[in-house]
Design a protein around this motif. Structure first.
Motif, mmCIF file in Angstrom:
data_model
loop_
_atom_site.group_PDB
_atom_site.id
_atom_site.type_symbol
_atom_site.label_atom_id
_atom_site.label_comp_id
_atom_site.label_asym_id
_atom_site.label_seq_id
_atom_site.Cartn_x
_atom_site.Cartn_y
_atom_site.Cartn_z
ATOM 1 N N TYR A 1 11.133 -4.195 -34.576
ATOM 2 C CA TYR A 1 12.678 -3.667 -33.948
ATOM 3 C C TYR A 1 13.298 -4.672 -33.197
ATOM 4 O O TYR A 1 14.691 -4.787 -33.307
ATOM 5 C CB TYR A 1 12.089 -2.629 -32.669
ATOM 6 C CG TYR A 1 12.913 -2.303 -31.593
ATOM 7 C CD1 TYR A 1 14.054 -1.576 -31.773
ATOM 8 C CD2 TYR A 1 12.798 -3.135 -30.246
ATOM 9 C CE1 TYR A 1 15.100 -1.309 -30.794
ATOM 10 C CE2 TYR A 1 13.888 -2.729 -29.231
ATOM 11 C CZ TYR A 1 14.835 -2.055 -29.501
ATOM 12 O OH TYR A 1 15.886 -1.873 -28.520
ATOM 13 N N CYS B 1 16.878 -5.245 -34.614
ATOM 14 C CA CYS B 1 18.066 -4.764 -33.782
ATOM 15 C C CYS B 1 18.405 -5.849 -32.577
ATOM 16 O O CYS B 1 19.665 -5.590 -31.955
ATOM 17 C CB CYS B 1 17.131 -3.656 -32.758
ATOM 18 S SG CYS B 1 17.104 -2.299 -33.836
ATOM 19 N N LEU C 1 7.656 5.807 -33.814
ATOM 20 C CA LEU C 1 8.569 6.425 -34.277
ATOM 21 C C LEU C 1 9.774 5.997 -33.525
ATOM 22 O O LEU C 1 11.035 5.971 -34.330
ATOM 23 C CB LEU C 1 8.269 7.989 -33.859
ATOM 24 C CG LEU C 1 7.380 8.774 -34.683
ATOM 25 C CD1 LEU C 1 6.938 9.997 -34.188
ATOM 26 C CD2 LEU C 1 7.608 8.654 -36.052
ATOM 27 N N ILE C 2 9.941 5.695 -32.377
ATOM 28 C CA ILE C 2 11.396 5.303 -31.626
ATOM 29 C C ILE C 2 11.716 3.979 -32.140
ATOM 30 O O ILE C 2 12.867 3.683 -32.290
ATOM 31 C CB ILE C 2 10.986 5.118 -29.870
ATOM 32 C CG1 ILE C 2 10.691 6.655 -29.532
ATOM 33 C CG2 ILE C 2 12.060 4.419 -29.287
ATOM 34 C CD1 ILE C 2 10.101 6.675 -27.879
ATOM 35 N N SER C 3 10.780 3.022 -32.361
ATOM 36 C CA SER C 3 11.141 1.836 -32.795
ATOM 37 C C SER C 3 11.742 2.134 -34.253
ATOM 38 O O SER C 3 12.922 1.561 -34.455
ATOM 39 C CB SER C 3 9.983 0.756 -33.141
ATOM 40 O OG SER C 3 9.274 0.534 -31.636
ATOM 41 N N TYR C 4 11.478 2.607 -34.789
ATOM 42 C CA TYR C 4 12.005 3.039 -36.338
ATOM 43 C C TYR C 4 13.195 3.646 -36.227
ATOM 44 O O TYR C 4 14.145 3.723 -37.330
ATOM 45 C CB TYR C 4 10.934 3.490 -37.301
ATOM 46 C CG TYR C 4 9.984 2.498 -37.967
ATOM 47 C CD1 TYR C 4 10.589 1.524 -38.911
ATOM 48 C CD2 TYR C 4 8.738 2.330 -37.627
ATOM 49 C CE1 TYR C 4 9.881 0.367 -39.376
ATOM 50 C CE2 TYR C 4 8.058 0.957 -38.101
ATOM 51 C CZ TYR C 4 8.494 0.471 -38.779
ATOM 52 O OH TYR C 4 7.781 -0.905 -39.624
ATOM 53 N N MET C 5 13.413 4.482 -35.459
ATOM 54 C CA MET C 5 14.681 5.205 -35.168
ATOM 55 C C MET C 5 15.755 4.324 -34.857
ATOM 56 O O MET C 5 17.080 4.293 -35.563
ATOM 57 C CB MET C 5 14.517 6.445 -34.101
ATOM 58 C CG MET C 5 13.635 7.606 -34.631
ATOM 59 S SD MET C 5 13.381 8.595 -33.199
ATOM 60 C CE MET C 5 15.178 8.924 -32.784
ATOM 61 N N HIS C 6 15.390 3.411 -34.130
ATOM 62 C CA HIS C 6 16.404 2.293 -33.665
ATOM 63 C C HIS C 6 16.673 1.407 -35.007
ATOM 64 O O HIS C 6 17.924 1.129 -35.334
ATOM 65 C CB HIS C 6 16.021 1.568 -32.451
ATOM 66 C CG HIS C 6 16.060 2.347 -31.190
ATOM 67 N ND1 HIS C 6 17.177 2.451 -30.685
ATOM 68 C CD2 HIS C 6 15.177 2.922 -30.425
ATOM 69 C CE1 HIS C 6 17.005 3.207 -29.432
ATOM 70 N NE2 HIS C 6 15.887 3.619 -29.505
ATOM 71 N N PHE D 1 16.369 2.125 -38.350
ATOM 72 C CA PHE D 1 17.036 3.092 -39.265
ATOM 73 C C PHE D 1 18.517 2.851 -38.729
ATOM 74 O O PHE D 1 19.335 2.447 -39.717
ATOM 75 C CB PHE D 1 16.587 4.373 -39.336
ATOM 76 C CG PHE D 1 17.210 5.023 -40.435
ATOM 77 C CD1 PHE D 1 16.570 5.074 -41.941
ATOM 78 C CD2 PHE D 1 18.040 6.113 -39.997
ATOM 79 C CE1 PHE D 1 17.373 5.495 -42.670
ATOM 80 C CE2 PHE D 1 18.663 6.792 -41.179
ATOM 81 C CZ PHE D 1 18.410 6.439 -42.400
ATOM 82 N N VAL D 2 19.006 3.212 -37.571
ATOM 83 C CA VAL D 2 20.163 3.186 -37.041
ATOM 84 C C VAL D 2 20.946 1.875 -37.341
ATOM 85 O O VAL D 2 22.091 1.836 -37.802
ATOM 86 C CB VAL D 2 20.547 3.551 -35.814
ATOM 87 C CG1 VAL D 2 21.941 3.633 -35.131
ATOM 88 C CG2 VAL D 2 20.235 5.263 -35.779
#
Length: 313
Positions: free
Chosen positions: A123, A127, A215-220, A222-223
């Protein structure tokens, strides 16, 4: 670990993987081969990372720790299974059973937390690339791993000590190839409410919170990747995370199937098959997944085999 006067039994009987002699022989050799591959390949990953200065980065530091944990995780169950087959004695003493529960819970919990640490590393790299070297310093990585080991150990200690308060009234047959915490609890004839509470609170935090963090890390991630204009850079970012995602899905898919399904859906065969996947198959596949999809790792392994390592000063 003392039993006190709570238990009337001195040992448990592990039924193993099969009661058919031919199947047992086949499974013995299969388990032995997979265990040797797991230990040897994970050791190669650790050596390759240590001897190649190009891999002295946070991502590979976490990977080397994951490889070490995988060796310990599979070693907490498989050697005893193999020894029982060779000796023909399927018994395991009460104290050894609790010891196995402790180490299995410790390294199993540690596996999930290390995977979450690796997700956080990816992440930050994707990011916040400009701040990566300032955030993921060597001290931060070491301290993060130390916290992972400590928290997983505390969780395992709590779960194991909670077993010592239970009474076992003669029924000592475990329909499994190792002393699994949830299976041992089901054999107790005393109230197990506190034990179940510990599993779903302390144990749940150790398994679920890292999963939520992933899950939160990969949501960021992915965005952030979708905002990248360059197709090449976008593909490179997905490739960087692909191995980790595959390992996470393999590990958590089987763990959730065993421990977070309704009790009514559990069968001895289903639980044993799932346990084989996450205790034996997953630790064996992890180094292959990371090495075969990673050119730097393949290069380091090649140098290791040709005895031309790039040593750091």
């Amino acid at each position: 670990m003392e039993r006190g006067n709570q238990s009337s039994i001195s040992e448990f009987i592990l039924l193993g993987l099969s009661n058919q002699p031919k199947q047992e022989r086949l499974l013995f050799f299969l388990f032995l081969i997979m265990y040797l591959i797991t230990v040897l390949w994970n050791m190669l990953i650790i050596l390759a990372i240590k001897t190649d200065s190009r891999l002295h980065t946070p991502m590979y530091f976490f990977l080397s720790n994951l490889s070490l944990v995988d060796i310990c995780f599979t070693s907490s169950t498989v050697p005893k299974t193999l020894a029982n087959h060779i000796s023909g004695n399927k018994a395991i003493s009460y104290n050894k059973c609790l010891t196995q529960v402790f180490f299995f819970s410790w390294f199993g919990g540690l596996d999930s937390i290390i995977l979450a640490s690796m997700a956080y590393d990816r992440y930050v790299a994707i990011c916040a690339p400009l701040h990566y070297s300032m955030i993921m310093t060597p001290n931060v990585c070491v301290n993060l791993v130390a916290v992972c080991w400590f928290w997983a150990c505390i969780n395992a200690l709590i779960q194991t000590l909670s077993l010592t308060r239970l009474s076992f009234c003669g029924h000592n047959v475990i329909p499994h190839f190792f002393c699994d915490l949830s299976v041992v609890i089901r054999l107790a004839c005393s109230d197990t409410f506190l034990n179940d509470l510990m599993i779903y609170t302390v144990g749940g935090l150790t398994a679920i919170m890292p999963f939520i963090g992933i899950l939160i890390s990969y949501m960021h991630i992915f965005v952030a990747v979708l905002k990248i204009q360059s197709t090449h850079r976008k593909q490179k970012a997905f490739n960087t995370c692909g191995s980790h995602i595959a390992v996470v899905c393999l590990f958590y898919g089987t763990v959730i199937g065993v421990y977070f399904n309704p009790t009514s859906t559990h069968t001895a065969q289903k639980d044993t098959a799932s346990a084989v996947i996450y205790t034996v198959v997953t630790p064996m596949l992890n180094p292959f997944i990371y090495s075969l999809r990673n050119n730097d790792m393949k290069g380091a392994l090649k140098m290791l085999f040709t005895k031309k390592p790039s040593l750091s000063p």
